[in-house]
Design a protein around this motif. Structure first.
Motif, PDB file in Angstrom:
ATOM      1  N   ARG A 723      49.351  28.236  33.854  1.00 48.73           N
ATOM      2  CA  ARG A 723      48.535  29.225  34.571  1.00 48.73           C
ATOM      3  C   ARG A 723      47.674  28.519  35.620  1.00 48.73           C
ATOM      4  O   ARG A 723      47.247  27.386  35.427  1.00 48.73           O
ATOM      5  CB  ARG A 723      47.648  30.001  33.609  1.00 48.73           C
ATOM      6  CG  ARG A 723      48.426  30.936  32.685  1.00 48.73           C
ATOM      7  CD  ARG A 723      47.519  31.804  31.839  1.00 48.73           C
ATOM      8  NE  ARG A 723      46.711  30.993  30.933  1.00 48.73           N
ATOM      9  CZ  ARG A 723      45.398  30.993  30.919  1.00 48.73           C
ATOM     10  NH1 ARG A 723      44.717  31.738  31.793  1.00 48.73           N
ATOM     11  NH2 ARG A 723      44.727  30.254  30.056  1.00 48.73           N
ATOM     12  N   SER A 748      44.390  30.372  43.515  1.00 50.58           N
ATOM     13  CA  SER A 748      44.508  31.266  42.363  1.00 50.58           C
ATOM     14  C   SER A 748      44.254  32.712  42.784  1.00 50.58           C
ATOM     15  O   SER A 748      43.416  32.981  43.652  1.00 50.58           O
ATOM     16  CB  SER A 748      43.504  30.859  41.285  1.00 50.58           C
ATOM     17  OG  SER A 748      43.450  31.838  40.268  1.00 50.58           O
ATOM     18  N   LYS A 749      44.974  33.616  42.162  1.00 52.29           N
ATOM     19  CA  LYS A 749      44.804  35.037  42.474  1.00 52.29           C
ATOM     20  C   LYS A 749      43.393  35.509  42.153  1.00 52.29           C
ATOM     21  O   LYS A 749      42.877  36.437  42.778  1.00 52.29           O
ATOM     22  CB  LYS A 749      45.830  35.857  41.678  1.00 52.29           C
ATOM     23  CG  LYS A 749      45.935  37.304  42.136  1.00 52.29           C
ATOM     24  CD  LYS A 749      47.074  38.016  41.437  1.00 52.29           C
ATOM     25  CE  LYS A 749      47.219  39.446  41.961  1.00 52.29           C
ATOM     26  NZ  LYS A 749      48.344  40.136  41.310  1.00 52.29           N
ATOM     27  N   GLN A 750      42.758  34.840  41.180  1.00 58.55           N
ATOM     28  CA  GLN A 750      41.399  35.227  40.785  1.00 58.55           C
ATOM     29  C   GLN A 750      40.369  34.855  41.848  1.00 58.55           C
ATOM     30  O   GLN A 750      39.225  35.293  41.771  1.00 58.55           O
ATOM     31  CB  GLN A 750      41.032  34.567  39.458  1.00 58.55           C
ATOM     32  CG  GLN A 750      41.913  35.013  38.295  1.00 58.55           C
ATOM     33  CD  GLN A 750      41.560  34.302  37.010  1.00 58.55           C
ATOM     34  OE1 GLN A 750      40.399  34.203  36.632  1.00 58.55           O
ATOM     35  NE2 GLN A 750      42.566  33.779  36.326  1.00 58.55           N
ATOM     36  N   ASN A 751      40.747  34.042  42.832  1.00 60.88           N
ATOM     37  CA  ASN A 751      39.839  33.683  43.925  1.00 60.88           C
ATOM     38  C   ASN A 751      39.890  34.676  45.076  1.00 60.88           C
ATOM     39  O   ASN A 751      39.135  34.534  46.050  1.00 60.88           O
ATOM     40  CB  ASN A 751      40.171  32.296  44.468  1.00 60.88           C
ATOM     41  CG  ASN A 751      39.612  31.183  43.620  1.00 60.88           C
ATOM     42  OD1 ASN A 751      40.307  30.281  43.183  1.00 60.88           O
ATOM     43  ND2 ASN A 751      38.295  31.232  43.378  1.00 60.88           N
ATOM     44  N   ALA A 752      40.745  35.686  44.957  1.00 61.76           N
ATOM     45  CA  ALA A 752      40.900  36.635  46.068  1.00 61.76           C
ATOM     46  C   ALA A 752      39.586  37.329  46.393  1.00 61.76           C
ATOM     47  O   ALA A 752      39.241  37.521  47.562  1.00 61.76           O
ATOM     48  CB  ALA A 752      41.977  37.661  45.720  1.00 61.76           C
ATOM     49  N   TYR A 770      48.280  33.917  47.125  1.00 62.05           N
ATOM     50  CA  TYR A 770      47.603  34.028  45.841  1.00 62.05           C
ATOM     51  C   TYR A 770      48.645  33.950  44.721  1.00 62.05           C
ATOM     52  O   TYR A 770      49.627  34.700  44.731  1.00 62.05           O
ATOM     53  CB  TYR A 770      46.830  35.351  45.746  1.00 62.05           C
ATOM     54  CG  TYR A 770      45.756  35.487  46.803  1.00 62.05           C
ATOM     55  CD1 TYR A 770      45.960  36.256  47.946  1.00 62.05           C
ATOM     56  CD2 TYR A 770      44.553  34.824  46.667  1.00 62.05           C
ATOM     57  CE1 TYR A 770      44.985  36.383  48.913  1.00 62.05           C
ATOM     58  CE2 TYR A 770      43.565  34.940  47.632  1.00 62.05           C
ATOM     59  CZ  TYR A 770      43.790  35.720  48.752  1.00 62.05           C
ATOM     60  OH  TYR A 770      42.819  35.828  49.697  1.00 62.05           O
ATOM     61  N   VAL A 771      48.426  33.048  43.781  1.00 61.73           N
ATOM     62  CA  VAL A 771      49.401  32.842  42.702  1.00 61.73           C
ATOM     63  C   VAL A 771      48.693  32.911  41.355  1.00 61.73           C
ATOM     64  O   VAL A 771      47.469  32.787  41.262  1.00 61.73           O
ATOM     65  CB  VAL A 771      50.094  31.469  42.856  1.00 61.73           C
ATOM     66  CG1 VAL A 771      50.865  31.386  44.152  1.00 61.73           C
ATOM     67  CG2 VAL A 771      49.072  30.336  42.769  1.00 61.73           C
ATOM     68  N   GLU A 772      49.527  33.098  40.321  1.00 63.45           N
ATOM     69  CA  GLU A 772      49.001  33.127  38.958  1.00 63.45           C
ATOM     70  C   GLU A 772      49.596  32.021  38.097  1.00 63.45           C
ATOM     71  O   GLU A 772      48.976  31.617  37.108  1.00 63.45           O
ATOM     72  CB  GLU A 772      49.272  34.489  38.313  1.00 63.45           C
ATOM     73  CG  GLU A 772      48.499  35.628  38.955  1.00 63.45           C
ATOM     74  CD  GLU A 772      48.794  36.959  38.276  1.00 63.45           C
ATOM     75  OE1 GLU A 772      49.989  37.258  38.056  1.00 63.45           O
ATOM     76  OE2 GLU A 772      47.837  37.680  37.952  1.00 63.45           O
ATOM     77  N   GLU A 776      55.177  30.131  40.710  1.00 57.51           N
ATOM     78  CA  GLU A 776      54.949  30.645  42.051  1.00 57.51           C
ATOM     79  C   GLU A 776      54.548  29.523  42.999  1.00 57.51           C
ATOM     80  O   GLU A 776      54.943  29.498  44.171  1.00 57.51           O
ATOM     81  CB  GLU A 776      53.862  31.724  42.017  1.00 57.51           C
ATOM     82  CG  GLU A 776      54.207  32.939  41.170  1.00 57.51           C
ATOM     83  CD  GLU A 776      53.019  33.881  41.035  1.00 57.51           C
ATOM     84  OE1 GLU A 776      52.664  34.504  42.045  1.00 57.51           O
ATOM     85  OE2 GLU A 776      52.455  33.954  39.931  1.00 57.51           O
TER      86      GLU A 776
END
Length: 816
Positions: A723, A748-752, A770-772, A776
């Motif tokens: 992850r 990280s997608k959570q940084n969007a 953005y990746v998880e 990816e």
């Protein structure tokens, strides 16, 4: 005629006719002699009739409203007193002055006439006696005791009055006598005249009399206190004059006069009671000391500090909201959040006024050169307040904040109180510069001393060790500046409102140079925009090729150097009237550009991935090299990596071993291979988890022999499950990616949600993916997806990949 109901048990005799003397705000009681000036025609007629036809008897009652000049029967109180006129004196102006003695209570039974005077049928009333002897005796004793105390407290009454009463049988007489001689109100006396029940009347008189006794006690206490104060002042004055005479004989007259002036000044500035007491105590000591003694100098210095710091003086926030916004915009580009916070405070201050007790405590955190200190100066100007700056860099002594105790030679207050004395108002802007650069040693911890200063609930009672009195700092607007928020102790950081100032984009630097830096240095060097021409292309070249910083300090130095070089050109050739700066001039004056983008171009290579790092001076790129060698399954990490970064590398390696089959590798591929991970610029310490996916990508590329795209950079933490977790410092990292020519950044997608706040400030050509998961990341970063392309089943160890054009770059400090 108005008929009045009668109570047979209190009426004495049959009703009889009597003229009425109406009074304004006056009640005549039985057993009292009242002087009355009679001027109204209706009253004069009643008196004349009483003297001629009614055996001098007249009914005395009060008007319900004193504003009526010609009263009728309905305007009078029903209850009054039957009296006898003792004396009548006719005055020159036609009025009569009479003496009337009250005889008994009476009330109007009916009104017989209203002209030329009011005549009524009168019923005399007797008091209802108290048949219970103990009750009568108790009321008598209580009332007589109170009356004795009242006479003792009231100097206007004689104690001879007490001789008029024989015993409990005179309770009725005592009640009426007290009502006559005590200052009861008109309403209270009227209530007493209407009460025929002796017990109720005695209780009511007792209640009224207790109140008056309490009032007299209070008055006597106040008079006694005032008298004692007057006597004390007189005594003090006499002794002071004697002391002055003695001091004149000893040659200390000037010192005594100076002490007296200090005493007057201390009272005038309205300092706190605690501080005033301290000043008075020290002045008394000074009066007993020789003026030239060391102790006198110490005491005098202490008193001077107390009377010179501001206690009530405040500057007014006179600047309007629109003008404040204009001042901030004119002085600094960008900085949206700090500007909003200042305007919010100014708006709240103007709306709430004095209800807003506490000023904000702000901490500006950002890399060097972004304008933190100068922005604090602009805040002070926008608020219309004076500003003082306290540099905390290198401070390691607690006494710098709280002051030294007076027991030490040369003791003085701390920097906070010194600043308050210098600024002379209680609500300045105090800038605590470089608050993250403080240290501690055996002399104390200054950051702990600042906890009290920067706590809104405590700083209103701040105590400096030198002053030893409480001082109010709640009106001070504190603005702290720091480069690294992590270096500030958490308890101190928690007390401040932290605002992060990120590095400037190249577009912002260009705007700052054109709007602020160039006009500033043109003025300083007595030049004009016609004499020195700097195009946007030249400025961009300076920003991109000659500087690598989050702020604009280095850029400003180059601009200043250009001004000096242009002056040299103008002085060397008088015919030259204007100098247009070109790229060739930049290289001639400054040398080879150290950060030219052409030198940073790379090619796709295996085992070489580009990461992004956050440093104290902004963002930077981080190249990670991986080489696979023959060995026994070892993992070598070089480049002065911190513990967290080493653990990230181990986690990345474990993840890849767990996915060996998916990558087309042997399950035990690591048994006869060693993996060497190296991050260049080994003299610089590096730490942090954000290089996790970059290390994983570089190792994956080296193992699968699939090149990494050189236009892709990445940042993110990796887990054993693959992850991708969020990291910080995204704005600085993305700006660095733009500077280094990166086209795509993997995060990280959570940084969007974090990037949304500043996405408009980024270069439009930069793509953010953005990746998880690492799957990816591999698909985006490698030329081929290793999870679906197993071209190379067996990995042979190889030397380090040879790049067509090696990457060049300046060293990066404090990567993480």
């Amino acid at each position: 005629m108005i008929e009045r109901p009668m109570e047979e048990n209190i009426i004495v005799g049959a009703p009889r006719y009597c003229p009425v003397l109406p009074l304004k705000n006056l009640v005549a009681l039985p057993k009292s002699i009242v002087p009355v000036v009679v001027g109204r025609e209706v009253s004069i007629a009643a008196v004349e009739y009483a003297m001629a036809h009614n055996k001098k008897e007249i009914f005395i009652t009060a008007q319900q409203s004193p504003d009526i000049d010609i009263p009728t029967g309905d305007d009078l109180y029903v209850h009054g007193t039957r009296g006898v006129i003792l004396q009548v004196v006719k005055l020159q102006n036609g009025t009569l002055k009479i003496l009337v003695e009250g005889v008994t209570r009476a009330r109007i039974a009916s009104i017989e006439q209203e002209a030329p005077f009011i005549g009524v049928m009168l019923e005399e009333l007797s008091s209802q006696e108290i048949k219970h002897a103990p009750t009568l005796k108790s009321l008598w004793k209580e009332l007589l005791g109170l009356f004795k105390e009242y006479i003792g407290l009231n100097e206007k009454l004689s104690s001879d009055l007490l001789g008029l009463f024989r015993g409990p049988e005179d309770l009725d007489f005592l009640c009426d006598t007290i009502a006559v001689h005590v200052s009861f109100t008109f309403t209270e006396k009227q209530a007493l005249i209407e009460l025929v029940d002796l017990k109720e009347r005695a209780l009511l008189v007792t209640e009224f009399l207790k109140r008056e006794v309490d009032n007299l006690r209070t008055d006597k206490t106040i008079r006694k206190r005032v008298q004692s104060q007057v006597e004390k002042h007189q005594r003090d004055y006499y002794l002071t004059e004697q002391l002055r005479a003695i001091q004149r004989e000893l040659g200390r007259d000037d010192a005594a006069q100076e002490i007296e002036e200090i005493r007057k000044k201390a009272k005038k500035i309205k300092m706190s009671a605690e501080a005033l007491e301290k000043v008075e105590s020290e002045l008394r000591r000074l009066e007993q000391m020789p003026p030239m003694s060391p102790e006198a100098a110490v005491a005098r210095n202490y008193v001077d500090w107390l009377i010179t710091i501001p206690w009530h003086e405040k500057s007014k926030d006179t600047v309007s909201l629109q003008k404040a916004e204009q001042l901030l915009d004119d002085s600094h580009a960008g900085m949206k959040k700090p500007k909003e916070r200042v305007v919010e405070f100014l708006a709240a201050r103007k709306y709430a006024k004095e209800n807003l007790k506490h000023a904000p405590i702000i901490c500006l955190v950002g890399p060097p050169g972004v304008g933190k200190t100068s922005f604090a100066q602009s805040i002070a100007e926008a608020l219309g307040r004076p500003m003082v700056r306290i540099s905390l860099g290198g401070v390691r002594d607690e006494a710098e904040i709280r002051g030294h105790r007076r027991t030490y030679i040369g003791a003085m207050p701390g920097k906070i109180i010194q600043s308050m004395k210098r600024i002379k108002v209680m609500n300045p802007v105090i800038v605590l510069d470089e608050i993250d650069k403080m240290s501690m040693d055996f002399r104390g911890d200054p950051s702990s001393a600042l906890l009290e200063v920067l706590d809104p609930e405590q700083n209103k009672n701040f105590v400096d060790h030198f002053l030893e009195v409480e001082y109010d700092l709640s009106n001070v607007m504190f603005i702290a500046t720091a480069n690294v928020g992590e270096n500030i102790p958490y308890p101190l950081l928690d007390r401040m409102e932290v605002i992060y100032l990120n590095g400037y984009t190249e577009a912002e630097k260009l705007e700052i140079a054109k709007k602020f830096l160039i006009p500033k240095h043109l003025q300083e060097h007595a030049l004009s925009s016609e004499k020195v021409v700097l195009s946007d292309l030249v400025l961009k070249s300076m920003i991109e090729d000659f500087t690598k910083e989050a702020g604009v300090r280095q850029l400003e130095r180059y601009i200043a150097k250009i001004m000096r070089k242009c002056i040299q050109v103008l002085l060397a050739n008088k015919k030259v009237k204007s100098v247009e700066v070109t790229h060739d001039m930049l290289e001639k004056w400054f040398g080879v550009p150290p950060f030219r983008r052409e030198d940073r171009k790379r090619v796709d290579a295996t085992g070489l991935a580009t990461g992004l790092a956050w440093t104290e001076v902004g963002g930077d790129v981080l190249e990670i090299e991986v080489t696979v060698l023959k060995g026994k399954g070892g993992l070598t990490l070089t480049g002065q990596l911190g513990e967290v970064m080493q653990e990230s590398a181990q986690a990345a390696m474990s993840y890849l071993r767990s996915r060996a089959k998916d990558l087309g590798l042997k399950e035990n591929f690591y048994a006869d291979l060693d993996v060497h991970v190296h991050i260049p610029e080994g003299a610089i310490p590096k730490d942090g988890p954000s290089a996790g996916i970059t290390i994983a990508t570089a190792v994956m590329s080296a193992l699968t022999q699939i090149p990494v795209k050189c236009t892709v950079a990445m940042t993110g933490e990796i887990t054993l499950r693959g992850r991708v977790l969020p990291v910080g410092g995204l704005k600085e990292k993305l700006l660095a990616a733009t500077r280094f020519g990166i086209k795509q950044v993997i995060v990280s997608k959570q940084n969007a949600k974090d990037i949304k706040e500043f996405v408009h400030e980024l270069d439009p050509s930069l793509t953010i993916a953005y990746v998880e998961t690492m799957d990816e990341v591999a698909a985006l970063a490698l030329e081929k997806n290793p999870f679906i392309a197993h071209d190379k089943k067996v990995i042979k160890p190889s030397n380090a990949d040879k790049l067509k054009k090696p990457a060049r770059g300046k060293k990066i400090k404090g990567k993480k």
